[in-house]
Design a protein around this motif. Structure first.
Motif, PDB file in Angstrom:
ATOM      1  N   GLN A 402       0.813  -1.217   0.000  1.00  0.00           N
ATOM      2  CA  GLN A 402       0.000   0.000   0.000  1.00  0.00           C
ATOM      3  C   GLN A 402       0.846   1.267   0.000  1.00  0.00           C
ATOM      4  O   GLN A 402       0.358   2.349   0.299  1.00  0.00           O
ATOM      5  N   LEU A 422       2.278   6.840   0.086  1.00  0.00           N
ATOM      6  CA  LEU A 422       1.136   6.007   0.440  1.00  0.00           C
ATOM      7  C   LEU A 422       0.044   6.103  -0.619  1.00  0.00           C
ATOM      8  O   LEU A 422      -0.059   7.095  -1.353  1.00  0.00           O
ATOM      9  N   LYS A 423      -0.756   5.068  -0.692  1.00  0.00           N
ATOM     10  CA  LYS A 423      -1.904   5.123  -1.584  1.00  0.00           C
ATOM     11  C   LYS A 423      -2.855   6.237  -1.128  1.00  0.00           C
ATOM     12  O   LYS A 423      -2.899   6.588   0.052  1.00  0.00           O
ATOM     13  N   LEU A 426      -4.595   7.477   2.692  1.00  0.00           N
ATOM     14  CA  LEU A 426      -4.015   6.787   3.843  1.00  0.00           C
ATOM     15  C   LEU A 426      -3.172   7.680   4.756  1.00  0.00           C
ATOM     16  O   LEU A 426      -2.880   7.290   5.881  1.00  0.00           O
ATOM     17  N   LYS A 429      -4.677   8.641   8.295  1.00  0.00           N
ATOM     18  CA  LYS A 429      -4.850   7.447   9.122  1.00  0.00           C
ATOM     19  C   LYS A 429      -3.519   6.941   9.647  1.00  0.00           C
ATOM     20  O   LYS A 429      -3.366   6.642  10.842  1.00  0.00           O
ATOM     21  N   VAL A 430      -2.531   6.849   8.779  1.00  0.00           N
ATOM     22  CA  VAL A 430      -1.213   6.343   9.175  1.00  0.00           C
ATOM     23  C   VAL A 430      -0.525   7.319  10.121  1.00  0.00           C
ATOM     24  O   VAL A 430       0.063   6.914  11.138  1.00  0.00           O
ATOM     25  N   GLY A 447       0.693  12.596   0.176  1.00  0.00           N
ATOM     26  CA  GLY A 447       0.730  11.219   0.650  1.00  0.00           C
ATOM     27  C   GLY A 447       2.094  10.658   0.993  1.00  0.00           C
ATOM     28  O   GLY A 447       2.270   9.443   0.998  1.00  0.00           O
ATOM     29  N   LEU A 474      -1.609   0.292   8.170  1.00  0.00           N
ATOM     30  CA  LEU A 474      -2.007   0.057   6.775  1.00  0.00           C
ATOM     31  C   LEU A 474      -3.004  -1.090   6.653  1.00  0.00           C
ATOM     32  O   LEU A 474      -3.882  -1.072   5.788  1.00  0.00           O
ATOM     33  N   ASN A 475      -2.871  -2.077   7.537  1.00  0.00           N
ATOM     34  CA  ASN A 475      -3.721  -3.264   7.441  1.00  0.00           C
ATOM     35  C   ASN A 475      -4.917  -3.230   8.378  1.00  0.00           C
ATOM     36  O   ASN A 475      -5.772  -4.119   8.341  1.00  0.00           O
TER      37      ASN A 475
END
Length: 476
Positions: A402, A422-423, A426, A429-430, A447, A474-475
Motif C-alpha cells: 500500500q 502512500l496510496k 491513507l 490514518k497512518v 501522501g 495500513l492493514n
C-alpha cells in the motif's frame, strides 16, 4: 522557466551498477534480531549523548510534564530537526558565564575551563570541526547566517550572467526557498525566469533523476548556462546525487557548480574540496543537531578564496562578493579605515559579528561529531536504512503493497531517509496511528511519509517497532 522532459541518453536500467543488498537470516524480522544488531553496534553509546523526548511528552504538547511515562519516543525526524545533544546545556552555560563574568572582554579572552574559545575566534573553532563533516579545508568553510541567506550571498558572488550565459539549472522539485532565491537573482539582473531557469526533472511517472539524465540537461543547455545549483540530497525523495561526477561534468562545460547540502550535511560522507565543488551552503539543524533555525555554513573552494596582493597591500584582488566588516582580516578589522582586506577563503564572505549564542550551540553539537567520523556514521546509516527497507518490503509484493518507496534502492544513492508514497487517502490514518504510538516522522501532502533513522541516536529496534506500527496502520 523551462521544464525539460527529454529522453535520457541511456535507459534507466543501465544508469548505475546497483550495490548488492545485505542477506538477512530467517529471524531478521524479529525484535530479538533487531536487538542483537543494537548490541553489536559500535556507535551505540552515542545515543546516550542526546535527549530523546518521551512518548508521553510528544503527545501531551506540554513542557516536560512531571509524572508522565519516561519511555522515549521513536524519533525518525532528524531530516527536519535533530535532537538536542546533552552537551548543549554545558556550552550555552559557558557562554552565559563568560558574558556575565567579563562582558565585552569575552571577545578577546579565553577563559580557563571553558569549552569555548574567545568570541572572536568561535567561528574558526566551529569551522575546524565543521570542515571534517563536509570534506573541506578549514579555510574553505565558515559558519555564518542561515541557509537561504547564504545562498543569496553566494549567488551574488558566483552568478554573473552574460547575454550568452545566463541560465541557472536547478532541481525540478527544489525546496521552495532555493527556488525563490534563484528566481529572485535572475530577476535582479533584469532577466526573465521563464527563459533563464531550467528545472531538471525525472522521466514521466518516475521520481529518481538519473545522473545520465542530469548530464544530458547540462549538454543541452551548457552554452547558455552560468550556474548549476542542485541539492546534494533531494528533500522530497531522499535521492543522493553523484556530486563528484556532476560537478566535474558541468565544470568541463564552463559552468559554475554549487550545492545545497541541507539534507546532506552530517548525513553522508562529503569530499567538497576533492570534488572541486565551487561553492556550497547548508543548515545545521537537521542531521547536524544544532537547534531550530541554527546558524548555517558555507564552503568556498580555495581557488575562489584567494587574495592577491601583487599590486600592493592597499589594492587586494579577490573574488567579488557582498562584503561586511567581519569578512575583513582580524589584523586590520579594528583599524576602522574602511579599507577592506578580506580573510582568505570562506571567512572573507562573512558579514557581521556572528551570534555567539548560535556559535555556542553549533560548537556543542560539533563536539559530538568530533568523537566519531562521517565514514563511521555513514557506514551505520547504510545498514540502518537497509534494515528499514528490508522490513518494509518483506512479505509484500508490488500488487499488495500500500505504499511505494520513492527513494532510490541503491544505498549509495540515498542518505538516511526513505520516502514512502502512500496510496491515496491513507496519510491521515497512518500519521495518526504513528503519533499515538509515540513515533515522530515527517509527512508531506498529499501522501508521503519521510522516515529518517539517524545513526547517532536511532536503533535497529526502533526501526523494527516503526515497521510494526506502520503495517498495523495500513492493514488495520
Amino acid at each position: 522557466m523551462t521544464v525539460d522532459n527529454s529522453t535520457d541518453t541511456a535507459s534507466s536500467a543501465s544508469l548505475a551498477i546497483r550495490s548488492s543488498k545485505p542477506v538477512y537470516p530467517e529471524n531478521a524480522a524479529t525484535k530479538d534480531y533487531a536487538a542483537s544488531l543494537d548490541a553489536s553496534d559500535p556507535l551505540k553509546d552515542f545515543r546516550s549523548k542526546f535527549i530523546i523526548p518521551s512518548k508521553a511528552n510528544i503527545n501531551s504538547k506540554k513542557l516536560a510534564k512531571p509524572g508522565l511515562s519516561p519511555e522515549p519516543c521513536i524519533y525518525f525526524c532528524g531530516n527536519s530537526l535533530g535532537l538536542q545533544p546533552k552537551a548543549m546545556a554545558k556550552y550555552m552555560e559557558a557562554h552565559l558565564d563568560t558574558w556575565s563574568s567579563i562582558a565585552v572582554c569575552g571577545h578577546f579572552t579565553d577563559l580557563e575551563g571553558s569549552p569555548l574559545k574567545q568570541w572572536q575566534l568561535l567561528a574558526e573553532q566551529a569551522a575546524a570541526s565543521m570542515c571534517k563533516i563536509v570534506g573541506g579545508n578549514p579555510e574553505e568553510v565558515t559558519p555564518m547566517g542561515t541557509l537561504t541567506m547564504n545562498l543569496h550571498l553566494l549567488l551574488a558572488s558566483f552568478y554573473k550572467p552574460t547575454e550568452k550565459k545566463h541560465k541557472i539549472l536547478l532541481d525540478w522539485k527544489a525546496f521552495p526557498s532555493d527556488h525563490f532565491a534563484i528566481e529572485s537573482h535572475i530577476a535582479w539582473h533584469d532577466l526573465d525566469p521563464k527563459n533563464s531557469m531550467v528545472l531538471i526533472g525525472p522521466k514521466e511517472g518516475e521520481y529518481e533523476i538519473s545522473t545520465e539524465r542530469i548530464l544530458s540537461y547540462i549538454d543541452q543547455h551548457a552554452a547558455e548556462t552560468a550556474v548549476l545549483l542542485l541539492p546534494g540530497i533531494q528533500y522530497y525523495t531522499g535521492q543522493l546525487f553523484d556530486i563528484a561526477k556532476i560537478t566535474e561534468y558541468a565544470q568541463s562545460r564552463d559552468i559554475i557548480v554549487g550545492w545545497d547540502l541541507a539534507h546532506a550535511y552530517a548525513n553522508v560522507d562529503l569530499k567538497l574540496h576533492d570534488w572541486n565543488v565551487d561553492f556550497a551552503a547548508w543548515c545545521t539543524y537537521k542531521y547536524g543537531n544544532a537547534g531550530p533555525g541554527a546558524m548555517g555554513g558555507i564552503f568556498v573552494h580555495e581557488k575562489h578564496g584567494k587574495v592577491d596582493y601583487s599590486e600592493g597591500e592597499d589594492s587586494p584582488k579577490f573574488r567579488h562578493r557582498l562584503t561586511g566588516w567581519y569578512g575583513g582580516d582580524r589584523s586590520v578589522r579594528f583599524k576602522m579605515d574602511n579599507k577592506f582586506k578580506p580573510i582568505p577563503g570562506a571567512g572573507g564572505f562573512q558579514l557581521s559579528n556572528p551570534s555567539v549564542v548560535d556559535l555556542a550551540s553549533l560548537c556543542a553539537t560539533l563536539s559530538v561529531f568530533d568523537e566519531t567520523s562521517m565514514a563511521e556514521l555513514r557506514n551505520k546509516s547504510i545498514k540502518l536504512t537497509a534494515y528499514l527497507e528490508y522490513l518494509l518490503l518483506k512479505d509484500t509484493t508490488d500488487e499488495t503493497r500500500q505504499f511505494q518507496i520513492i527513494t532510490p534502492s541503491d544505498p549509495h544513492a540515498r542518505g538516511a531517509q526513505l520516502s514512502l508514497l502512500l496510496k491515496p487517502g491513507l496519510l491521515h490514518k497512518v500519521s495518526e496511528r504513528l503519533q499515538n504510538a509515540g513515533i515522530v516522522c515527517d509527512k508531506r501532502e498529499p501522501g508521503v511519509i519521510r522516515v529518517a533513522p539517524t545513526p547517532l541516536y536511532n536503533t535497529y529496534t526502533e526501526v523494527w517497532m516503526f515497521v510494526e506500527q506502520l503495517k498495523g496502520a495500513l492493514n488495520g
